[in-house]
Design a protein around this motif. Sequence first.
Motif, PDB file in Angstrom:
ATOM      1  N   ALA A   6      15.993 104.558  37.996  1.00 18.09           N
ATOM      2  CA  ALA A   6      14.569 104.319  38.261  1.00 18.09           C
ATOM      3  C   ALA A   6      14.379 103.519  39.540  1.00 18.09           C
ATOM      4  N   ASP A   7      15.220 102.522  39.747  1.00 16.95           N
ATOM      5  CA  ASP A   7      15.099 101.707  40.956  1.00 16.95           C
ATOM      6  C   ASP A   7      15.241 102.545  42.212  1.00 16.95           C
ATOM      7  N   GLU A   8      16.186 103.478  42.219  1.00 12.01           N
ATOM      8  CA  GLU A   8      16.394 104.307  43.405  1.00 12.01           C
ATOM      9  C   GLU A   8      15.209 105.223  43.653  1.00 12.01           C
ATOM     10  N   GLU A   9      14.649 105.792  42.585  1.00 13.51           N
ATOM     11  CA  GLU A   9      13.494 106.669  42.759  1.00 13.51           C
ATOM     12  C   GLU A   9      12.294 105.888  43.286  1.00 13.51           C
ATOM     13  N   ILE A  10      12.067 104.706  42.708  1.00 12.90           N
ATOM     14  CA  ILE A  10      10.922 103.901  43.130  1.00 12.90           C
ATOM     15  C   ILE A  10      11.108 103.399  44.559  1.00 12.90           C
ATOM     16  N   ARG A  11      12.336 103.069  44.901  1.00 13.73           N
ATOM     17  CA  ARG A  11      12.584 102.585  46.261  1.00 13.73           C
ATOM     18  C   ARG A  11      12.193 103.635  47.294  1.00 13.73           C
ATOM     19  N   GLY A  12      12.369 104.899  46.939  1.00 13.60           N
ATOM     20  CA  GLY A  12      11.994 105.973  47.845  1.00 13.60           C
ATOM     21  C   GLY A  12      10.493 106.104  48.033  1.00 13.60           C
ATOM     22  N   MET A  13       9.709 105.435  47.168  1.00  6.02           N
ATOM     23  CA  MET A  13       8.249 105.493  47.253  1.00  6.02           C
ATOM     24  C   MET A  13       7.672 104.295  47.999  1.00  6.02           C
ATOM     25  N   VAL A  14       8.505 103.317  48.324  1.00  5.74           N
ATOM     26  CA  VAL A  14       8.036 102.110  49.009  1.00  5.74           C
ATOM     27  C   VAL A  14       7.425 102.477  50.356  1.00  5.74           C
ATOM     28  N   THR A  15       6.330 101.821  50.693  1.00  6.66           N
ATOM     29  CA  THR A  15       5.673 102.075  51.979  1.00  6.66           C
ATOM     30  C   THR A  15       5.857 100.877  52.906  1.00  6.66           C
ATOM     31  N   SER A  16       5.859 101.151  54.171  1.00 14.91           N
ATOM     32  CA  SER A  16       6.096 100.101  55.157  1.00 14.91           C
ATOM     33  C   SER A  16       4.869  99.212  55.339  1.00 14.91           C
ATOM     34  N   GLY A  17       5.133  97.916  55.382  1.00 16.49           N
ATOM     35  CA  GLY A  17       4.083  96.960  55.690  1.00 16.49           C
ATOM     36  C   GLY A  17       4.343  96.295  57.014  1.00 16.49           C
ATOM     37  N   GLY A  18       5.336  96.829  57.763  1.00 11.37           N
ATOM     38  CA  GLY A  18       5.722  96.178  59.004  1.00 11.37           C
ATOM     39  C   GLY A  18       6.524  94.920  58.706  1.00 11.37           C
ATOM     40  N   GLU A  19       6.902  94.237  59.742  1.00 15.00           N
ATOM     41  CA  GLU A  19       7.638  92.980  59.549  1.00 15.00           C
ATOM     42  C   GLU A  19       6.662  91.821  59.357  1.00 15.00           C
ATOM     43  N   PRO A  20       7.023  90.840  58.511  1.00 12.94           N
ATOM     44  CA  PRO A  20       8.339  90.637  57.891  1.00 12.94           C
ATOM     45  C   PRO A  20       8.493  91.297  56.527  1.00 12.94           C
ATOM     46  N   TRP A  21       7.483  92.077  56.097  1.00 11.89           N
ATOM     47  CA  TRP A  21       7.465  92.563  54.723  1.00 11.89           C
ATOM     48  C   TRP A  21       8.520  93.627  54.461  1.00 11.89           C
ATOM     49  N   ASP A  22       8.842  94.432  55.458  1.00  9.28           N
ATOM     50  CA  ASP A  22       9.903  95.415  55.263  1.00  9.28           C
ATOM     51  C   ASP A  22      11.248  94.715  55.038  1.00  9.28           C
ATOM     52  N   SER A  23      11.459  93.615  55.742  1.00  7.24           N
ATOM     53  CA  SER A  23      12.690  92.841  55.546  1.00  7.24           C
ATOM     54  C   SER A  23      12.716  92.208  54.156  1.00  7.24           C
ATOM     55  N   ALA A  24      11.555  91.828  53.675  1.00  2.00           N
ATOM     56  CA  ALA A  24      11.471  91.241  52.338  1.00  2.00           C
ATOM     57  C   ALA A  24      11.885  92.257  51.276  1.00  2.00           C
ATOM     58  N   VAL A  25      11.382  93.481  51.404  1.00  2.00           N
ATOM     59  CA  VAL A  25      11.714  94.527  50.442  1.00  2.00           C
ATOM     60  C   VAL A  25      13.197  94.868  50.514  1.00  2.00           C
ATOM     61  N   ALA A  26      13.739  94.935  51.710  1.00  2.00           N
ATOM     62  CA  ALA A  26      15.163  95.218  51.868  1.00  2.00           C
ATOM     63  C   ALA A  26      16.005  94.133  51.209  1.00  2.00           C
ATOM     64  N   ALA A  27      15.602  92.875  51.390  1.00  2.00           N
ATOM     65  CA  ALA A  27      16.322  91.768  50.768  1.00  2.00           C
ATOM     66  C   ALA A  27      16.235  91.836  49.253  1.00  2.00           C
ATOM     67  N   MET A  28      15.072  92.233  48.737  1.00  2.00           N
ATOM     68  CA  MET A  28      14.871  92.344  47.298  1.00  2.00           C
ATOM     69  C   MET A  28      15.838  93.351  46.687  1.00  2.00           C
ATOM     70  N   TYR A  29      15.925  94.525  47.283  1.00  2.00           N
ATOM     71  CA  TYR A  29      16.808  95.561  46.740  1.00  2.00           C
ATOM     72  C   TYR A  29      18.276  95.199  46.938  1.00  2.00           C
ATOM     73  N   ASP A  30      18.584  94.530  48.025  1.00  2.00           N
ATOM     74  CA  ASP A  30      19.954  94.075  48.259  1.00  2.00           C
ATOM     75  C   ASP A  30      20.350  93.052  47.194  1.00  2.00           C
ATOM     76  N   ALA A  31      19.438  92.154  46.892  1.00  5.66           N
ATOM     77  CA  ALA A  31      19.695  91.160  45.847  1.00  5.66           C
ATOM     78  C   ALA A  31      19.888  91.821  44.492  1.00  5.66           C
ATOM     79  N   ASN A  32      19.065  92.811  44.212  1.00  7.24           N
ATOM     80  CA  ASN A  32      19.147  93.520  42.937  1.00  7.24           C
ATOM     81  C   ASN A  32      20.497  94.206  42.757  1.00  7.24           C
ATOM     82  N   ASP A  33      21.042  94.715  43.851  1.00  3.04           N
ATOM     83  CA  ASP A  33      22.330  95.399  43.793  1.00  3.04           C
ATOM     84  C   ASP A  33      23.512  94.436  43.696  1.00  3.04           C
ATOM     85  N   ASN A  34      23.273  93.166  43.949  1.00  8.28           N
ATOM     86  CA  ASN A  34      24.372  92.200  43.978  1.00  8.28           C
ATOM     87  C   ASN A  34      24.167  91.037  43.002  1.00  8.28           C
TER      88      ASN A  34
END
Length: 465
Positions: free
Chosen positions: A380-408
């Motif tokens: 489910a996480d992978e499918e939802i991640r594909g639906m994420v929309t860009s908010g520009g920086e710094p919010w795109d970096s925030a989302v990337a950090a969130m998913y990176d944290a979730n994987d680790n």
Amino acid sequence: MRRPRTASTRRAAILITAAASCGLLLAGCAVGTGAANQDADYDAKADLGGDLSVMGFSGVDEVATSRVEVAKAELGDVDVKLIEGELDLQQFLASVASGKPPSLLYADRDQIGSLAARKAIIPLDECIDGEGIDMDEFRDYAVDQVTLDGKVYGIPEFNQVQVTMANADLLAAAGVTIDQVNGSDREAMTDANRKLAKVDGGNVSVIGVDSKLPEFLPLWVAGAGGSLLSDDGKTAQLDSQEAVDALTWAAGIYEDQGGFSAVKAFRDSADFFGEGNQFATNTLGAMPMEQWYINVLNDVSPDAPMAFDTVRGTDGQPIAFATGSAWAIPSGSDNPEAACRWARAMTSMDAWSAAAEARLAAREEEGKPFTGILTGNEVADEEIRGMVTSGGEPWDSAVAAMYDANDNAVSQPANPADAEFKDAMQEAVNSVLNGQATPEDALAKAQKTAQQALDDGWAEIEDAK
């Protein structure tokens, strides 16, 4: 030294209080037997009926209500009643003791172990097989949190992990980078805290770094490669060197700002969920925080000068300490088949897809980015991640950090004394923050209390076999 109350006596006190209305003691009233569920026939193809009362869950936003619609459709003629209000564990235990529990329970994953040990909830092996719930789709650490003595007692739902959040303007003014406040170099983070903080006469006007004690001690211990509890959930490790070092360092962050009480008083005065939050008002340098706060900040202060990263261990790698929710079936549930169907439906791909689409639509209507949802389910996480929309920086970096944290992320395994264990840990941390004990002495005391609680809890499980 007076011997601390054991897990058994504490557990009995809680349950006797909860079961006061029925006037019986632990063995006769407060511990579930599961007898009412022995004849349950779990079958994904079966037509279901009757009532389903759900405790601890309320559909309060589009993510919840969209999934409730999916679940109700799956249940067909079942009449669903959501019991309003937050979960009250004593109320729940009293209902089990009285023989009139809700049909289904929604609880924090770190509550599942104690509830299972008390036989207040039932194993879900037959439910999982009958409804065809694919447990391999769930993240291992989420399943570990709901597995006691080899049996699964909960179906994981939402997931929460921590992300490093910082005020980029304050960092730049102090000559500090995000790498110096993400936990990877504790000496550098201590130095950054001193540069960022503003304290005059004991009054804090800018918090440099908030290390988020007592609740985030497990995170900092994990960041050094340690754990407060063994993998089998039987041995406390509160007095480990990793724990002592983490507490000494994280408490020192507050000492360098006039002490924990000064920082906490200033922190508590902030408009945490509003546009006057600490980042927007330039009164907080950095802190680790659960990922849901990204969405709060983007909602109320989209122009705040933010910077994001994962929290990082002392090896430089991303780390998070995962928590979350789960569905469990109470002992004595009057409709375990419908309860199991609901748990399966609410955590299904159909439900999560509906939730993501509903949240995406709501965000687009507001002209804001969809920052994702963490479910505890990898697919489910992978499918939802594909639906994420860009908010520009710094919010795109925030989302990337969130998913990176979730994987680790890592977690603490289920155990029969989770409440007592957590209380012992927090009491130790608070005694250090209040200047009542050294980290070594506080954690040594907590170790004895927690280990006794674990020993008693596991002994009760063995005795019941």
